[in-house]
Design an enzyme around this catalytic site. Sequence first.
Site, PDB file in Angstrom:
ATOM      1  N   ARG A 104     -64.203  70.379 -38.839  1.00 29.78           N
ATOM      2  CA  ARG A 104     -63.515  70.514 -37.566  1.00 29.78           C
ATOM      3  C   ARG A 104     -62.193  71.260 -37.722  1.00 29.78           C
ATOM      4  NH1 ARG A 104     -61.477  68.118 -33.040  1.00 29.78           N
ATOM      5  NH2 ARG A 104     -60.213  66.606 -34.125  1.00 29.78           N
ATOM      6  N   ARG A 127     -52.621  66.975 -31.837  1.00 26.12           N
ATOM      7  CA  ARG A 127     -51.889  67.789 -32.803  1.00 26.12           C
ATOM      8  C   ARG A 127     -51.288  69.041 -32.173  1.00 26.12           C
ATOM      9  NH1 ARG A 127     -56.759  66.317 -33.818  1.00 26.12           N
ATOM     10  NH2 ARG A 127     -57.231  64.755 -35.408  1.00 26.12           N
ATOM     11  N   LYS A 161     -47.664  63.947 -46.944  1.00 26.23           N
ATOM     12  CA  LYS A 161     -48.928  64.544 -47.383  1.00 26.23           C
ATOM     13  C   LYS A 161     -49.034  66.019 -46.986  1.00 26.23           C
ATOM     14  CE  LYS A 161     -53.357  65.641 -47.062  1.00 26.23           C
ATOM     15  NZ  LYS A 161     -53.919  66.714 -46.219  1.00 26.23           N
ATOM     16  N   PRO A 171     -50.613  65.923 -53.391  1.00 28.02           N
ATOM     17  CA  PRO A 171     -50.850  65.347 -52.060  1.00 28.02           C
ATOM     18  C   PRO A 171     -51.760  64.120 -52.139  1.00 28.02           C
ATOM     19  CG  PRO A 171     -51.307  67.715 -52.084  1.00 28.02           C
ATOM     20  CD  PRO A 171     -51.146  67.292 -53.505  1.00 28.02           C
ATOM     21  N   ASP A 224     -53.977  61.771 -49.956  1.00 25.08           N
ATOM     22  CA  ASP A 224     -54.671  61.511 -48.707  1.00 25.08           C
ATOM     23  C   ASP A 224     -55.585  60.325 -48.894  1.00 25.08           C
ATOM     24  OD1 ASP A 224     -57.362  62.311 -49.694  1.00 25.08           O
ATOM     25  OD2 ASP A 224     -56.319  64.184 -49.994  1.00 25.08           O
ATOM     26  N   HIS A 241     -58.749  60.089 -49.463  1.00 22.84           N
ATOM     27  CA  HIS A 241     -59.698  60.177 -50.575  1.00 22.84           C
ATOM     28  C   HIS A 241     -59.018  59.985 -51.927  1.00 22.84           C
ATOM     29  CE1 HIS A 241     -61.873  62.577 -47.421  1.00 22.84           C
ATOM     30  NE2 HIS A 241     -62.707  61.604 -47.692  1.00 22.84           N
TER      31      HIS A 241
END
Length: 272
Positions: A120, A169, A211, A228, A230, A232
């Site tokens: 996306r 956003r 991040k 970074p 995140d 995951h």
Amino acid sequence: MIKKTIGHFNLEQICRSGQCFRMSQKENGRYGVIAGKRYLELEQQGKECIFYCDEAEFESFWKVYFDLDGDYPSYIEGINSKDSYLMDAAAFGWGIRILRQDLWEMIVSFLISQQNNIVRIRRCIQNICESYGEEMKNSEGETYYAFPTPESLASLEEDALKECNLGYRSKYVVRTARSVTAGEVDLEKISQMSYKEAKEELLKLFGVGEKVADCVCLFALHHLEAFPIDTHINQAMKRHYKKGFPNRRYKGYQGVMQQYIFYYELFGNKQK
DNA sequence: CGCCAGGGGAGCT
DNA sequence: AGCTCCCCTGGC
């Protein structure tokens, strides 16, 4: 076109690694990359890679862009052989490079990335480029779109980019564009700063947190010490580095390790 | 339909 | 540093 044999360089891995949202594979198997106003096609043939540009453009731009002078073998050789997880991750993502992408593009791209998935994100970026970027033609006459300038986004209503599928956003991007055009944040200066200074400056932008700032530092400014974290990476840390990631050992290039881990978490074998 | 997760961040305590 | 809330899509 020129052919190069480059070790530790793999187009598929770079394309999927989630640092560059404007690189994609075409139907004929070639990869197309848009960087700023430039367009390049590449093709992987085993260990060889074909760059469809002339030697001068390769030397002056694309070699730097793809960080082809980076010593990735030494990064991988530096990995603790007892750390089987990181060894596996690096073996899986051996061909990843940390690109040197445009600062403004990376700021906007990673503003869009939050609470979003890679497929996306790519679509969102494609949408804003088609709506607000300059229309360009490649050498074959195909149309592509440059990344929108700060000025072109600063003039929009805060919600205007919802039409490009950015959702909440939108206002992050528009307000950040205004900060840049108003001179509150100077991109030229940021590109000259150290990691620590640059991150601090980026954090002033609305919508930019830890991040996102680290992603910008890593993928645009090439501060390889940026790491970074995140969702995951966070999960991988909980599973494999309960006492913390060994930053000391990989001092100065933790960001490269982050990419191996990230790529492995997303696309590696899920039997971990 | 509800629920949740996808490379978070702002604002407050 | 940790918490709550914010808030958009797509998939199931």
